[in-house]
Design a protein around this motif. Structure first.
Motif, PDB file in Angstrom:
ATOM      1  N   LEU A 104      -9.542   2.844  -0.415  1.00  0.00           N
ATOM      2  CA  LEU A 104      -8.435   3.807  -0.478  1.00  0.00           C
ATOM      3  C   LEU A 104      -8.262   4.433  -1.856  1.00  0.00           C
ATOM      4  O   LEU A 104      -7.269   5.106  -2.115  1.00  0.00           O
ATOM      5  CB  LEU A 104      -7.133   3.118  -0.041  1.00  0.00           C
ATOM      6  N   ILE A 105      -9.222   4.231  -2.742  1.00  0.00           N
ATOM      7  CA  ILE A 105      -9.079   4.694  -4.113  1.00  0.00           C
ATOM      8  C   ILE A 105      -8.940   6.225  -4.187  1.00  0.00           C
ATOM      9  O   ILE A 105      -8.202   6.737  -5.025  1.00  0.00           O
ATOM     10  CB  ILE A 105     -10.253   4.199  -5.005  1.00  0.00           C
ATOM     11  N   HIS A 140      -8.335  -6.288  -1.745  1.00  0.00           N
ATOM     12  CA  HIS A 140      -8.021  -5.457  -2.919  1.00  0.00           C
ATOM     13  C   HIS A 140      -6.537  -5.396  -3.287  1.00  0.00           C
ATOM     14  O   HIS A 140      -6.203  -5.323  -4.456  1.00  0.00           O
ATOM     15  CB  HIS A 140      -8.498  -4.017  -2.686  1.00  0.00           C
ATOM     16  N   CYS A 141      -5.656  -5.331  -2.283  1.00  0.00           N
ATOM     17  CA  CYS A 141      -4.274  -4.931  -2.578  1.00  0.00           C
ATOM     18  C   CYS A 141      -3.293  -6.084  -2.399  1.00  0.00           C
ATOM     19  O   CYS A 141      -2.347  -6.001  -1.638  1.00  0.00           O
ATOM     20  CB  CYS A 141      -3.883  -3.734  -1.707  1.00  0.00           C
ATOM     21  N   ASN A 176      -6.365  -4.426  -7.091  1.00  0.00           N
ATOM     22  CA  ASN A 176      -7.720  -4.367  -7.627  1.00  0.00           C
ATOM     23  C   ASN A 176      -8.379  -3.124  -7.023  1.00  0.00           C
ATOM     24  O   ASN A 176      -9.062  -3.191  -6.008  1.00  0.00           O
ATOM     25  CB  ASN A 176      -8.473  -5.656  -7.257  1.00  0.00           C
ATOM     26  N   ARG A 226       2.532   1.616  -3.440  1.00  0.00           N
ATOM     27  CA  ARG A 226       1.595   1.958  -4.517  1.00  0.00           C
ATOM     28  C   ARG A 226       1.038   3.373  -4.356  1.00  0.00           C
ATOM     29  O   ARG A 226       0.706   4.021  -5.338  1.00  0.00           O
ATOM     30  CB  ARG A 226       0.467   0.918  -4.571  1.00  0.00           C
ATOM     31  N   ILE A 284       0.848  -1.198   0.000  1.00  0.00           N
ATOM     32  CA  ILE A 284       0.000   0.000   0.000  1.00  0.00           C
ATOM     33  C   ILE A 284       0.884   1.249   0.000  1.00  0.00           C
ATOM     34  O   ILE A 284       0.669   2.176  -0.780  1.00  0.00           O
ATOM     35  CB  ILE A 284      -0.949  -0.007   1.223  1.00  0.00           C
ATOM     36  N   CYS A 299     -12.082  -0.082  -3.991  1.00  0.00           N
ATOM     37  CA  CYS A 299     -11.215  -0.135  -2.810  1.00  0.00           C
ATOM     38  C   CYS A 299     -11.482   1.109  -1.949  1.00  0.00           C
ATOM     39  O   CYS A 299     -11.610   2.221  -2.481  1.00  0.00           O
ATOM     40  CB  CYS A 299      -9.742  -0.170  -3.218  1.00  0.00           C
TER      41      CYS A 299
HETATM   42  S1  SF4 Z   1      -6.530   1.799  -4.083  1.00  0.00           S
HETATM   43 FE1  SF4 Z   1      -6.587  -0.083  -2.858  1.00  0.00          FE
HETATM   44  S2  SF4 Z   1      -6.008  -1.739  -4.282  1.00  0.00           S
HETATM   45 FE2  SF4 Z   1      -5.433   0.194  -5.232  1.00  0.00          FE
HETATM   46  S3  SF4 Z   1      -3.285   0.476  -4.661  1.00  0.00           S
HETATM   47 FE3  SF4 Z   1      -4.538   1.540  -3.124  1.00  0.00          FE
HETATM   48  S4  SF4 Z   1      -4.852   0.073  -1.483  1.00  0.00           S
HETATM   49 FE4  SF4 Z   1      -4.146  -1.054  -3.283  1.00  0.00          FE
END
Ligand code: SF4
Length: 235
Positions: free
Chosen positions: A226-227, A214-215, A220, A162, A159, A224
């Motif tokens: 955290l989008i 999701h992660c 995905n 990303r 996380i 999510c």
């Molecule tokens: S939005 Fe969710 S799935 Fe996408 S990178 Fe962030 S934590 Fe991971």
């Protein structure tokens, strides 16, 4: 939106905790009845899914060996067989025996005495044991002994990378782990100190929840929780 982009990584991580808490609710970790079961689980879950750990714990329970006294006298070979479902049993069984040997030699066999040791020296002592890295030590400190210590796992690393909260570190890199711990401490620094153990408890559980949903190895991001943070850094 641009204001959010300028937020410090720690502040963003604190917001991410709140978003996850709203999405998933209380997680009630760790799934264990006693401090000793937490310790067992922390060893057994290394490189293994929790479902496999449950099989090992069931084996130990059925053999009457899910407690310190029984495990102390259980033969090493028998322990290996009972924990075989969670993998790496030839390494994890001696590691568990080494933990008990340390407890007996240095703390008169008392988990309460071990728990009463201040967090930093206890962390160093645990990490000097075979089979105990920082994540296992921190999981024991937080979930077995309620010390206010963050746990940083692979899900949190993914996380953080990303969402560009930290510069990526090579997998298994110790500094990478400690940077995640530092970032998590910073994220909750404004919270009351007496709340930290519970906040770190929930935060770790929530990052596992979003990681599983999701992660994972592949992100995905659709739906999510955290989008919005990810979209803001992409603007
Ligand atoms: S939005 Fe969710 S799935 Fe996408 S990178 Fe962030 S934590 Fe991971």
């Amino acid at each position: 939106m641009k204001g959010l982009r300028r937020l410090a990584p720690a502040k963003r991580l604190r917001r991410m905790h709140d978003q996850l808490a709203r999405a998933y609710g209380p997680q009630h970790w760790w799934p264990a009845k006693t401090a000793f079961e937490v310790i067992l689980g922390a060893y057994l879950t290394q490189n293994t899914a929790w479902k496999s750990v449950e099989l090992s714990l069931d084996n130990l329970r059925n053999a009457g060996a899910l407690n310190l006294d029984a495990l102390r006298t259980l033969a090493l070979e028998d322990l290996k067989q009972l924990i075989r479902p969670s993998g790496f049993h030839t390494r994890k069984a001696p590691a568990l025996k080494a933990f008990i040997a340390m407890l007996d030699a240095e703390f008169a066999g008392s988990l309460d005495a071990l728990a009463a040791t201040p967090a930093e020296p206890l962390r160093r002592r645990l990490m000097a044991l075979p089979g105990v890295g920082p994540e296992t030590a921190d999981a024991i400190l937080l979930y077995a002994f309620k010390h206010p210590v963050p746990v940083a796992d692979e899900y949190l690393r993914r996380i953080a990378e990303r969402h560009r909260l930290l510069t990526p570190a090579p997998k298994g890199n110790r500094m990478g782990y400690e940077s995640l711990v530092h970032l998590t401490r910073e994220a909750f620094a404004a919270d009351a100190a007496e709340d930290h153990a519970q906040l770190f408890n929930e935060f770790h559980a929530l990052t596992v929840a979003v990681g599983k949903s999701h992660c994972g190895r592949t992100a995905n991001c659709t739906n999510c929780p955290l989008i919005s943070d990810l979209q803001n850094i992409s603007l």
